[in-house]
Design an enzyme around this catalytic site. Structure first.
Site, short mmCIF file in Angstrom:
data_model
loop_
_atom_site.label_atom_id
_atom_site.label_comp_id
_atom_site.label_asym_id
_atom_site.label_seq_id
_atom_site.Cartn_x
_atom_site.Cartn_y
_atom_site.Cartn_z
CB ALA A 69 -0.50 -10.56 1.54
CB THR A 70 -1.38 -8.76 6.43
OG1 THR A 70 -0.35 -7.75 5.69
CG2 THR A 70 -1.01 -8.77 8.01
CG ASN A 149 8.32 -6.19 0.06
OD1 ASN A 149 9.30 -6.91 0.78
ND2 ASN A 149 8.15 -5.12 0.74
CD GLN A 177 5.36 -7.04 -4.22
OE1 GLN A 177 5.28 -6.89 -5.65
NE2 GLN A 177 5.09 -6.36 -3.47
CB SER A 197 -1.71 -9.61 -1.95
OG SER A 197 -2.25 -8.70 -1.81
CB ALA A 198 -6.73 -9.36 -4.89
CG HIS A 199 -3.65 -4.69 -2.97
ND1 HIS A 199 -2.74 -3.76 -2.86
CD2 HIS A 199 -3.30 -5.46 -1.66
CE1 HIS A 199 -1.99 -3.67 -1.73
NE2 HIS A 199 -2.50 -4.63 -1.12
CB THR A 237 -19.77 -12.95 5.47
OG1 THR A 237 -20.63 -13.37 6.72
CG2 THR A 237 -20.39 -12.82 4.23
CB CYS A 323 3.83 -2.23 5.04
SG CYS A 323 2.90 -3.23 3.99
#
Lengths: 512, 373
Positions: A69-70, A149, A177, A197-199, A237, A323
């Site tokens: 996301a960053t 968040n 979020q 963001s995936a995590h 990649t 963060c």
């Protein structure tokens, strides 16, 4: 361990790991390669693209992979404004945005971008009216997060998007979020750019995405050049396994969103009720209704933040955004809500997730109630029982931890005892020593303190040291204290406080 | 799946690497920036990996910054050293990877004078021309790759560094293809910055590093968060970082054995190739990576040959995987002075640890079949 820090990162869903493994084992081709190995990887990447798009009501070709996301927030903001040209441009964003938005905007601000930084209301939300009032004829971009968040507050993105579309202003939404927690339908909400963001939704770390609308087309200048991957918008990649995991995570999130949201909201309310019933002096940071399921942020009056965190043992919660945890500064989001440094520092963010059980919520509440009561009593307010912090989870030096975790001298002595206090100039630390005398000899010593664990350890250690000593035997320097408790430079002020308190006590004894 | 002869595009994850990653995928999770215990365990793992990656190139752990891969590393190196200074000149080797080339070209918009560094027919820097170029005015940064991804040609970085530093500039070295295949010494090569990628050395995709000497002033590409000393925001990709660390450690341990393995395959391959009439091996007389050979068959189009090889069960490439499908001749070969037709015929074979002698024999049989057909 009780993990209530899902807004920082979530565990990988086992099904997501299964979706990732083939691409870490035999099927390792580069998705950009033409041969069969590459084609297989590319097919997995495209399947995942459809899965991510489906969660958002978007088209697959509107999804651009990023490293998280960053990067997505950086690409959206810098990419959109560089494409337009910074000259004369203005944008609107909020002080409560994630650091990656705030820092990207600041970077452009230093290059000449004009920025309106909106302040949230007391509940942490930005209103659509506020945004509209900030628009100027030069406004090129509005960037606003869907869900905050730290507080879980929901900004009026759905209401705002059509209003900005009418005015032809690009709208970027940090939905990190929100995705997988609230329904998002970009076919009806005309935002132009949206970060994911995936995590944060049980996918792997190191992968994210930026939605870039095709109609009308949002145009970006790429931030990573080379190779022309991702329609030229983001080269590099593609990590097939990460992408496959992200896709599966989005599929699962879409499937479970309604049921999981209801469950987490109920658990979150239960946690809040348990804490509020047992503890006075609580402040909800955020909006009581307009908030995402699973996030609860509270400030606790009369306790110091670091000692509160240290008392929680292996209860994993967050104090402000992870963060910026490393900087240990009070949350700038809570400061923007109007909390003072002390209350912002004494805040905890509980974020519940897929694996959270009612029993864990009850245990977490009990742990917090015990810690807050105990610390308040040590600070001289309340009569709660002293509770030993269960575990040195933050790596305090052994002598500090021994004294902090067993505050047997934390008490007030009966009338007639000698008392002396010391405090830091800003009042952030306070230490009160008491001594019961038999002639010139201290037969009993006690302490009260408000401050970090090292401050409290200094109090406990001093009380033990004082007992049995006579006036004239109270020479103790801050250096002695630092040596005895292995206090580092960053906590030197705690030792000075101890030295001051002993000096003050000695003065009181000589007057007595 | 066809026989994989495309290891410069990507490699499989070593099972030992995957094993090291799994606990961070399925077990103790935590944002490495969080202060609580699980966050700290993640941070320790990240720092161990940093030391492992540093060791691969004889750098200090504190010199290693994590990135999402070689492309980001190269972009960060070029843009991060040119961001806050008055634009002067930036030079890059004409055979550089697109990530360097395109990042460099993008700086023209910001007022930089961007110039390619010429190479000779073997792909090696044309030293007299390079010296003249360096002397022609102030230079901020020179970007040269340690080994070329298409031809495998190894550049004399030590010699370049001395000239670059004498001219008052910094040297960025793209070592994505060289690291793990030949010894790469960040310190001895006197490089100021160096790019690395995990998935070229049997580690996971999506993770790379930029080595940066402490005297280099770098500004971040991705703003937000204090990660990587404020130079690269974003939650750390812990499992991938751990995997990269182990991949780097294994690459260093097994460097000689791996080089020996692929050389033992490449020798008969090249011998067989030379027996085919009209064949041309690029950079043949230069020192090359032990696993790489790029060649063309006179009169054959590379794309057509690739398709035929694919049908026969061989996965090879015409050059950079990134440029695949564009139908453009390799800029590397054009830069080496080859004509477009020859360049369009290029086939790259890049060998790896799983390849076996029989596969090489079969490949040669297939190739001879097309020629005689």
């Amino acid at each position: 361990m009780i993990y209530l820090d899902h807004a920082a990162t979530t565990p990988l869903d086992p099904a997501v790991l299964q979706a990732m493994l083939p691409w870490l084992q035999g099927r390792f081709g580069n998705p950009a390669s033409d041969h069969a190995w590459g084609q297989a990887a590319r097919a997995a990447v495209e399947r995942a693209r459809s899965q991510v798009a489906a969660l958002l009501g978007a088209q697959p070709e509107e999804i651009i992979w990023t490293s998280g996301a960053t990067e997505a927030n950086n690409l959206a903001i810098k990419g959109a404004l560089e494409f337009r040209g910074l000259r004369g441009a203005h944008m609107v964003t909020a002080r409560t945005e994630h650091k990656s938005v705030v820092d990207s905007v600041r970077q452009l601000e230093s290059q000449g971008l004009r920025v309106t930084w909106l302040k949230p209301d007391a509940q942490g939300l930005i209103t659509a009216e506020q945004v509209l009032a900030a628009l100027t004829p030069d406004t090129a971009l509005v960037s606003l997060m869907w869900v905050n968040n730290e507080t879980g507050g929901i900004n009026p993105v759905e209401a705002l998007a059509p209003l900005l579309r009418e005015r032809g202003i690009l709208f970027h939404v940090d939905a990190v979020q929100a995705a997988g927690k609230l329904p998002i339908d970009l076919s009806r909400t005309p935002a132009d750019l949206l970060s994911l963001s995936a995590h944060k939704l049980y996918g792997p770390q190191g992968i994210g995405a930026l939605f870039v609308r095709k109609r009308p087309r949002a145009r970006l200048s790429p931030q990573l050049h080379g190779g022309g991957h991702e329609q030229g918008m983001r080269s590099g990649t593609l990590p097939t396994h990460q992408i496959a995991g992200f896709g599966e995570a989005c599929r699962i999130a879409g499937e479970r969103m309604a049921e999981e949201g209801a469950r987490l909201s109920a658990l979150r309310d239960r946690l809040q009720q348990l804490l509020q019933a047992a503890l006075p002096g609580l402040h909800l940071n955020g909006h009581p209704q307009s908030r995402a399921p699973g996030i609860l942020n509270l400030s606790f009056e009369g306790v110091e933040g670091e000692s509160l965190r240290a008392s929680l043992g292996d209860l994993a919660v967050s104090s402000g955004s992870a963060c910026s945890s490393a900087t240990r500064e009070p949350s700038y989001v809570l400061r923007a809500l109007g909390r003072d440094d002390e209350l912002a520092g004494a805040s905890l963010r509980f974020s519940l997730g897929r694996g959270t059980t009612p029993a864990e919520v009850d245990q977490a509440a009990a742990r917090v109630i015990g810690a807050v009561g105990s610390l308040r009593r040590i600070a001289g307010s309340g009569t709660a029982a002293l509770v030993s912090p269960p575990l040195n989870a933050h790596g305090y030096a052994a002598p500090v931890w021994a004294a902090f975790s067993d505050p047997r001298h934390a008490a007030t002595l009966p009338e007639g005892a000698i008392a002396a206090s010391a405090g830091s100039p800003a009042g952030a630390l306070r230490l009160r020593l008491q001594a019961e005398l038999d002639g010139r000899r201290i037969v009993r010593a006690a302490w009260q303190a408000y401050g970090c664990p090292v401050t409290l350890a200094v109090g406990e250690w001093l009380a033990g040291w004082l007992e049995g000593r006579s006036a004239g035997e109270l020479q103790l320097s801050a250096a002695d204290l630092r040596a005895a408790l292995e206090i580092g430079d960053d906590k030197a002020q705690c030792a000075l406080l101890g030295e001051d308190a002993v000096l003050a006590l000695e003065r009181q004894m000589s007057l007595a | 799946m066809p026989t994989y002869l495309d290891h410069n595009a990507t490699t499989r994850v070593d099972p030992r690497v995957l094993e090291a990653m799994l606990p961070y995928l399925s077990g103790p999770y935590g944002n490495a920036s969080s202060l609580h215990r699980y966050g700290r365990a993640a941070r320790d793992a990240v720092e161990q990996a940093r030391a492992q990656v540093a060791q691969l190139i004889n750098a200090q752990p504190g010199e290693i910054l994590w990135t999402s891969g070689g492309t980001e590393s190269n972009n960060l190196a070029l843009k991060g050293t040119t961001d806050r200074v008055a634009p002067t000149r930036l030079l890059y080797g004409v055979t550089e990877h697109p990530a360097v080339m395109e990042a460099a070209e993008s700086l023209k918009e910001r007022g930089w004078q961007v110039e390619p560094v010429a190479v000779n027919a073997d792909g090696l820097v044309d030293w007299p021309a390079f010296e003249r170029q360096l002397g022609a005015g102030p230079v901020r940064l020179v970007a040269l790759m340690r080994a070329n991804n298409e031809t495998g040609v190894i550049q004399d970085i030590g010699r370049a560094a001395a000239l670059v530093h004498a001219a008052g500039a910094w040297l960025h070295v793209d070592a994505v293809q060289a690291a793990g295949k030949i010894p790469v010494d960040f310190d001895a090569l006197q490089a100021d910055l160096m790019s690395l990628s995990s998935h070229k050395i049997y580690g996971p995709k999506g993770i790379g590093a930029l080595a940066v000497k402490s005297h280099v002033e770098l500004t971040p590409l991705h703003h937000g968060g204090a990660q990587e000393r404020g130079l690269r925001g974003g939650t750390e990709n812990v499992a991938s970082i751990v995997g990269f660390g182990v991949a780097a450690e294994l690459a260093l341990q097994e460097l000689e054995a791996r080089a020996h393995h692929v050389l033992a395959l490449r020798r008969p391959l090249e011998q067989g190739l030379r027996e085919i009439p009209g064949i041309r091996i690029f950079g043949e007389s230069a020192e090359r990576l032990p696993n790489t050979v790029q060649f063309a068959l006179a009169g054959y189009d590379g794309e057509a040959l690739l398709m035929q090889l694919d049908r026969k069960g061989f996965a090879v490439s015409s050059g950079s995987a990134c440029a695949s499908g564009l139908g453009e001749p390799s800029h590397v070969l054009i830069g080496m002075g080859l004509d477009r037709d020859t360049a369009k015929g290029a086939i790259r074979v890049s060998l790896g640890q799983d390849n076996k002698p029989a596969e090489i024999e079969q490949f040669l049989v297939a190739l001879r079949g097309f020629v005689s057909a």
